[in-house]
Design an enzyme around this catalytic site. Sequence first.
Site, PDB file in Angstrom:
ATOM      1  N   ARG A  45      86.085  71.976  67.486  1.00 20.13           N
ATOM      2  CA  ARG A  45      85.916  72.847  68.751  1.00 20.13           C
ATOM      3  C   ARG A  45      84.823  71.927  69.544  1.00 20.13           C
ATOM      4  O   ARG A  45      83.615  71.610  68.889  1.00 20.13           O
ATOM      5  CB  ARG A  45      85.695  74.320  68.702  1.00 20.13           C
ATOM      6  CG  ARG A  45      85.463  74.892  69.794  1.00 20.13           C
ATOM      7  CD  ARG A  45      84.961  76.452  69.719  1.00 20.13           C
ATOM      8  NE  ARG A  45      85.016  76.976  71.003  1.00 20.13           N
ATOM      9  CZ  ARG A  45      84.059  78.069  71.383  1.00 20.13           C
ATOM     10  NH1 ARG A  45      83.703  78.811  70.020  1.00 20.13           N
ATOM     11  NH2 ARG A  45      84.165  78.738  72.566  1.00 20.13           N
ATOM     12  N   ASP A 293      88.545  76.473  70.467  1.00 17.35           N
ATOM     13  CA  ASP A 293      88.605  77.320  69.705  1.00 17.35           C
ATOM     14  C   ASP A 293      90.236  77.791  69.344  1.00 17.35           C
ATOM     15  O   ASP A 293      90.731  77.946  68.261  1.00 17.35           O
ATOM     16  CB  ASP A 293      87.954  78.739  70.001  1.00 17.35           C
ATOM     17  CG  ASP A 293      88.126  79.192  71.520  1.00 17.35           C
ATOM     18  OD1 ASP A 293      89.229  78.445  72.136  1.00 17.35           O
ATOM     19  OD2 ASP A 293      87.383  80.021  71.895  1.00 17.35           O
TER      20      ASP A 293
HETATM   21  O1  PT3 Z   1      85.572  77.622  74.373  1.00 15.24           O
HETATM   22  O2  PT3 Z   1      86.900  76.777  72.977  1.00 15.24           O
HETATM   23  C1  PT3 Z   1      86.601  77.468  74.032  1.00 15.24           C
HETATM   24  C2  PT3 Z   1      87.951  77.884  74.781  1.00 15.24           C
HETATM   25  O3  PT3 Z   1      89.169  77.293  74.100  1.00 15.24           O
HETATM   26  C3  PT3 Z   1      88.004  76.946  76.137  1.00 15.24           C
HETATM   27  O4  PT3 Z   1      87.531  75.672  75.866  1.00 15.24           O
HETATM   28  C4  PT3 Z   1      88.910  77.043  77.046  1.00 15.24           C
HETATM   29  O5  PT3 Z   1      89.526  76.114  77.277  1.00 15.24           O
HETATM   30  N1  PT3 Z   1      89.579  78.134  77.231  1.00 15.24           N
HETATM   31  C5  PT3 Z   1      90.695  78.442  78.020  1.00 15.24           C
HETATM   32  C6  PT3 Z   1      90.506  79.341  79.075  1.00 15.24           C
HETATM   33  C7  PT3 Z   1      91.971  79.500  79.712  1.00 15.24           C
END
Ligand code: PT3
Length: 431
Positions: A45, A293
């Site tokens: 991540r 994530d």
């Molecule tokens: O914080 O790992 C993370 C999230 O996945 C972030 O990177 C992300 O892209 N979230 C999507 C929001 C719509």
Amino acid sequence: MALGLPSPSLSSRTPSLLLLLSAVSVASHPAAGDRTLRFVTLVYRHGDRSPIKAYPNDPHQENAWPQGFGQLSQEGMRQHLELGQALRRRYRGFLDESYNRREISVHSTDVDRTLMSAEANLAGLYPPNGSQVFNPNITWQPIPVHTVPHAEDKLLSFPLLDCPRYDLLMNESKKTDIYVNLMNTSKEFLDMVRNNTGLKDASVETVWSVHDTLFCETKHNMTLPAWVTPDVMERLRKLKDFSFEFMFGIYKREEKSRLQGGILVGHIVKNISDAANLSAVDPLKMMVYSAHDTTIVALQAALNVFSGIQPPYASCHIFEFYVESNGSFTVAMFYRNETGKEPYPVTLPGCTQFCPLEDFIRITKPVVPEDREKECQISRTLKDTAEVVVGLAVCGCLLSLLIALLFTVLCRQRDHVQGYRHVINEGDERS
Ligand code: PT3
């Protein structure tokens, strides 16, 4: 810098979590024992970032963040530099000391924070030395990071959309007891969140975003509004963790995985199987995926090893592929979710830590789609078919009635016209 230890989550834990937590705390070193490391896959991540968005009443809007929303912070850069250095230590003797373009391939989603995380990570993994120092003032060298536009990314950006069957499974997930109970017990809380944030929609599935924003603000020492008490944060955290399980598990996990994380599992298994070709010259040694994530959760849910807790920043799921002393192949998995600690061994349910390749392939097969596009179509179940048959029968009856009615009306009209002529004829005869 703390990546956070696992803590209990909402749903009842799968045996895989027990396996994960009870596993030995020190990972086997790749060079240990009689086995030889052959190929490594990393899925990590990105590091610490600014929030993805603010809620309407948020006192900290986008201009409160140096680079705006969703951007890697300096803390995030440090986290990935540290992970890269830890990987350098773990794979010393396996990877070349100098960067060798044939041994590593790095892929990222097409998002600033993941691209930058990969770059920071590579700075830790391949600090230039000797002839690779191109400027004595910087201990860094450029290393390629590959990406594809978001719309074309079918490997790392989860949940993958445009899949009616997955949408249907998500709707069905909302009828599960666990979801319905959580909805009922969270109603007042969600009303309170809606009132304070100014959001029109704050549901079990969407409220993760409020937690995300407040979490980022806390991490960056911003003052939170009075309504955000520690209890409120804790409830938001639990709902946020639930939303990850909801997306990839809870109900028909295996089928959801075939439409989501199983694609990545299939890809990884294919690369590992290719690495079993021992006669390859200059074989690829490491495949790296810089993502989100949701990528790690989709992957771990497909492997049935997801702990129920959001992967922390710069956490990293590791696959190591070995040639054993007897010539057989094994796959071992590890998960690094805490800075400064060795990755935890992760055991694929139904296998051993060093899982024979053929067993790894057999156990993961049910979540690897053969034709995702086809599987994404909504198949006609028996119930659907029965409904169609009944519908057709009703239509058929109605149509027959209509035809019969039409026929009767036409006949009557004909009789009426003939009767009139007859009267005229009669009259004619009489005259
Ligand atoms: O914080 O790992 C993370 C999230 O996945 C972030 O990177 C992300 O892209 N979230 C999507 C929001 C719509």
